[in-house]
Motif scaffolding. Structure first.
Motif, PDB file in Angstrom:
ATOM      1  N   ALA B  28       0.730  -0.268   1.261  1.00  0.00           N
ATOM      2  CA  ALA B  28       0.157  -1.016   2.381  1.00  0.00           C
ATOM      3  C   ALA B  28      -1.367  -0.936   2.352  1.00  0.00           C
ATOM      4  O   ALA B  28      -2.057  -1.859   2.795  1.00  0.00           O
ATOM      5  CB  ALA B  28       0.695  -0.476   3.704  1.00  0.00           C
ATOM      6  N   ALA B  29      -1.883   0.156   1.824  1.00  0.00           N
ATOM      7  CA  ALA B  29      -3.337   0.318   1.735  1.00  0.00           C
ATOM      8  C   ALA B  29      -3.888  -0.356   0.477  1.00  0.00           C
ATOM      9  O   ALA B  29      -5.090  -0.306   0.210  1.00  0.00           O
ATOM     10  CB  ALA B  29      -3.697   1.800   1.744  1.00  0.00           C
ATOM     11  N   GLY B  30      -3.015  -0.979  -0.289  1.00  0.00           N
ATOM     12  CA  GLY B  30      -3.470  -1.740  -1.454  1.00  0.00           C
ATOM     13  C   GLY B  30      -3.571  -0.942  -2.743  1.00  0.00           C
ATOM     14  O   GLY B  30      -4.216  -1.373  -3.688  1.00  0.00           O
ATOM     15  N   PHE B  31      -2.906   0.205  -2.803  1.00  0.00           N
ATOM     16  CA  PHE B  31      -2.952   1.004  -4.026  1.00  0.00           C
ATOM     17  C   PHE B  31      -1.588   1.032  -4.707  1.00  0.00           C
ATOM     18  O   PHE B  31      -0.559   0.906  -4.064  1.00  0.00           O
ATOM     19  CB  PHE B  31      -3.413   2.430  -3.712  1.00  0.00           C
ATOM     20  CG  PHE B  31      -4.850   2.506  -3.320  1.00  0.00           C
ATOM     21  CD1 PHE B  31      -5.843   2.564  -4.293  1.00  0.00           C
ATOM     22  CD2 PHE B  31      -5.228   2.494  -1.985  1.00  0.00           C
ATOM     23  CE1 PHE B  31      -7.172   2.625  -3.938  1.00  0.00           C
ATOM     24  CE2 PHE B  31      -6.561   2.551  -1.625  1.00  0.00           C
ATOM     25  CZ  PHE B  31      -7.535   2.615  -2.595  1.00  0.00           C
ATOM     26  N   ASP B  32      -1.640   1.225  -6.001  1.00  0.00           N
ATOM     27  CA  ASP B  32      -0.416   1.251  -6.790  1.00  0.00           C
ATOM     28  C   ASP B  32      -0.313   2.626  -7.448  1.00  0.00           C
ATOM     29  O   ASP B  32      -0.508   2.775  -8.648  1.00  0.00           O
ATOM     30  CB  ASP B  32      -0.478   0.137  -7.848  1.00  0.00           C
ATOM     31  CG  ASP B  32       0.746   0.154  -8.742  1.00  0.00           C
ATOM     32  OD1 ASP B  32       1.808   0.584  -8.265  1.00  0.00           O
ATOM     33  OD2 ASP B  32       0.615  -0.241  -9.912  1.00  0.00           O
ATOM     34  N   VAL B  33      -0.038   3.633  -6.627  1.00  0.00           N
ATOM     35  CA  VAL B  33       0.045   5.002  -7.124  1.00  0.00           C
ATOM     36  C   VAL B  33       1.293   5.660  -6.553  1.00  0.00           C
ATOM     37  O   VAL B  33       1.583   5.502  -5.368  1.00  0.00           O
ATOM     38  CB  VAL B  33      -1.195   5.816  -6.691  1.00  0.00           C
ATOM     39  CG1 VAL B  33      -1.137   7.225  -7.245  1.00  0.00           C
ATOM     40  CG2 VAL B  33      -2.466   5.121  -7.140  1.00  0.00           C
ATOM     41  N   THR B  34       2.027   6.366  -7.382  1.00  0.00           N
ATOM     42  CA  THR B  34       3.210   7.066  -6.898  1.00  0.00           C
ATOM     43  C   THR B  34       2.847   8.480  -6.468  1.00  0.00           C
ATOM     44  O   THR B  34       1.751   8.975  -6.738  1.00  0.00           O
ATOM     45  CB  THR B  34       4.286   7.157  -7.991  1.00  0.00           C
ATOM     46  OG1 THR B  34       3.817   8.024  -9.020  1.00  0.00           O
ATOM     47  CG2 THR B  34       4.592   5.794  -8.570  1.00  0.00           C
ATOM     48  N   GLN B  35       3.808   9.119  -5.830  1.00  0.00           N
ATOM     49  CA  GLN B  35       3.644  10.479  -5.354  1.00  0.00           C
ATOM     50  C   GLN B  35       3.309  11.420  -6.531  1.00  0.00           C
ATOM     51  O   GLN B  35       2.432  12.278  -6.417  1.00  0.00           O
ATOM     52  CB  GLN B  35       4.969  10.915  -4.727  1.00  0.00           C
ATOM     53  CG  GLN B  35       4.850  11.899  -3.613  1.00  0.00           C
ATOM     54  CD  GLN B  35       6.214  12.162  -2.964  1.00  0.00           C
ATOM     55  OE1 GLN B  35       7.247  11.646  -3.388  1.00  0.00           O
ATOM     56  NE2 GLN B  35       6.212  12.968  -1.927  1.00  0.00           N
ATOM     57  N   VAL B  36       4.018  11.221  -7.597  1.00  0.00           N
ATOM     58  CA  VAL B  36       3.817  12.068  -8.772  1.00  0.00           C
ATOM     59  C   VAL B  36       2.437  11.841  -9.370  1.00  0.00           C
ATOM     60  O   VAL B  36       1.736  12.789  -9.749  1.00  0.00           O
ATOM     61  CB  VAL B  36       4.904  11.760  -9.825  1.00  0.00           C
ATOM     62  CG1 VAL B  36       4.614  12.491 -11.115  1.00  0.00           C
ATOM     63  CG2 VAL B  36       6.269  12.131  -9.288  1.00  0.00           C
ATOM     64  N   GLN B  37       2.039  10.585  -9.442  1.00  0.00           N
ATOM     65  CA  GLN B  37       0.724  10.263  -9.991  1.00  0.00           C
ATOM     66  C   GLN B  37      -0.374  10.848  -9.115  1.00  0.00           C
ATOM     67  O   GLN B  37      -1.395  11.329  -9.611  1.00  0.00           O
ATOM     68  CB  GLN B  37       0.567   8.743 -10.123  1.00  0.00           C
ATOM     69  CG  GLN B  37       1.443   8.160 -11.231  1.00  0.00           C
ATOM     70  CD  GLN B  37       1.582   6.652 -11.138  1.00  0.00           C
ATOM     71  OE1 GLN B  37       0.803   5.982 -10.456  1.00  0.00           O
ATOM     72  NE2 GLN B  37       2.572   6.099 -11.819  1.00  0.00           N
TER      73      GLN B  37
END
Lengths: 147, 147
Positions: B28-37
């Motif tokens: 929703a904040a515009g980022f493409d990052v997973t928890q692990v990353q």
DNA sequence: CAAGAAAAATATGTATACATACCATCTCAG
DNA sequence: CTGAGATGGTATGTATACATATTTTTCTTG
């Protein structure tokens, strides 16, 4: 304070430990069943003839994921699938004799191993943790107990 | 009493919820990052020049898994890898400017989202749960805080 | 320094986990 | 009954997660 110590990280670690303990114990007993497959078997035995979507809902899984899980259970001869007569889209899943036997055999093992996952906690703490976990998750989404 | 209610199942559900909340909020904040990353970025920023095995140890991961995680971080331009001069087997990982900026931007978001994962618990219960979770996990295996 | 053990990555294979797209089928509105 | 929408399942693609094997390099030991 960084990512360690955060709820997400702690929960992930717990899940790692839980998975590890499960597969170690179950494999030591000579079975080749994962935690997920066990949960699916539980739902299938509790609701014979449930379709895949029902199994997924019962254990809070993805429809796409459950397909593969049941594939593997079928390959191992633990369940059989049949097209439903009422709805030709649905595949009803049922446990085989071998499936029930396997489940009955590892159920006590799995029950016993639960406390091992939380072995660093005192019995009282363990109970408190589980109660908080249940509350945090809330009521099961898909199916009710007395279904 | 069946598979639901067991520690393993509850923990798996919690992990689902945690992952869900994380990706929803971060996307929703515009980022493409997973928890692990995110966890990997945290370790990389805390220990610049750490090799992949070190990153894996810092966040209790598998060496094989961390390779792919860092691949994706590299593709997104958040980290760079370089062969270590001391040990030509090792790949030292460092955050880029973009990586640090991304991390700084989502850190408050991620911190805020932690309580959302346990939103069904009262603040006191939440603290109790986290304390029990930490105790259940025990000391971090790979690295100590003051490295 | 050479032989072997150990370690860092990578590759491979299996098993979740889930979004999305797609097909078949069912249900419902009209 | 027909078309629209919903639902069950599969397929596809991405991302963990980890065991095992393999390669490269380092360390150990003699």
């Amino acid at each position: 304070m960084k990512a360690h110590g955060m709820a997400g990280h702690l929960i992930r670690r717990l899940n790692q430990i839980s998975t590890q303990v499960f597969s170690t114990r179950v494999q030591a007993a000579g079975f080749d069943v994962t935690q997920v497959q066990f949960a699916a078997m539980d739902a299938i035995l509790a609701h014979p003839g449930l379709d895949q979507a029902g199994v997924a809902a019962a254990i809070a899984y993805d429809r796409a994921t459950i397909g593969g899980v049941i594939d593997r259970l079928e390959q191992k001869g633990y369940v059989v699938r049949a097209v439903s007569k009422r709805d030709r889209r649905a595949r009803e899943v049922r446990a085989t004799e071998a499936g029930r036997a396997m489940f009955d055999e590892i159920l006590p093992l799995v029950t016993a191993l639960q406390s091992e996952v939380l072995e660093r906690l005192e019995p009282k703490e363990r109970a408190a943790f589980l109660a908080l976990a249940r509350k945090a998750i809330g009521p099961a989404p898909g199916m009710t107990e007395q279904g």
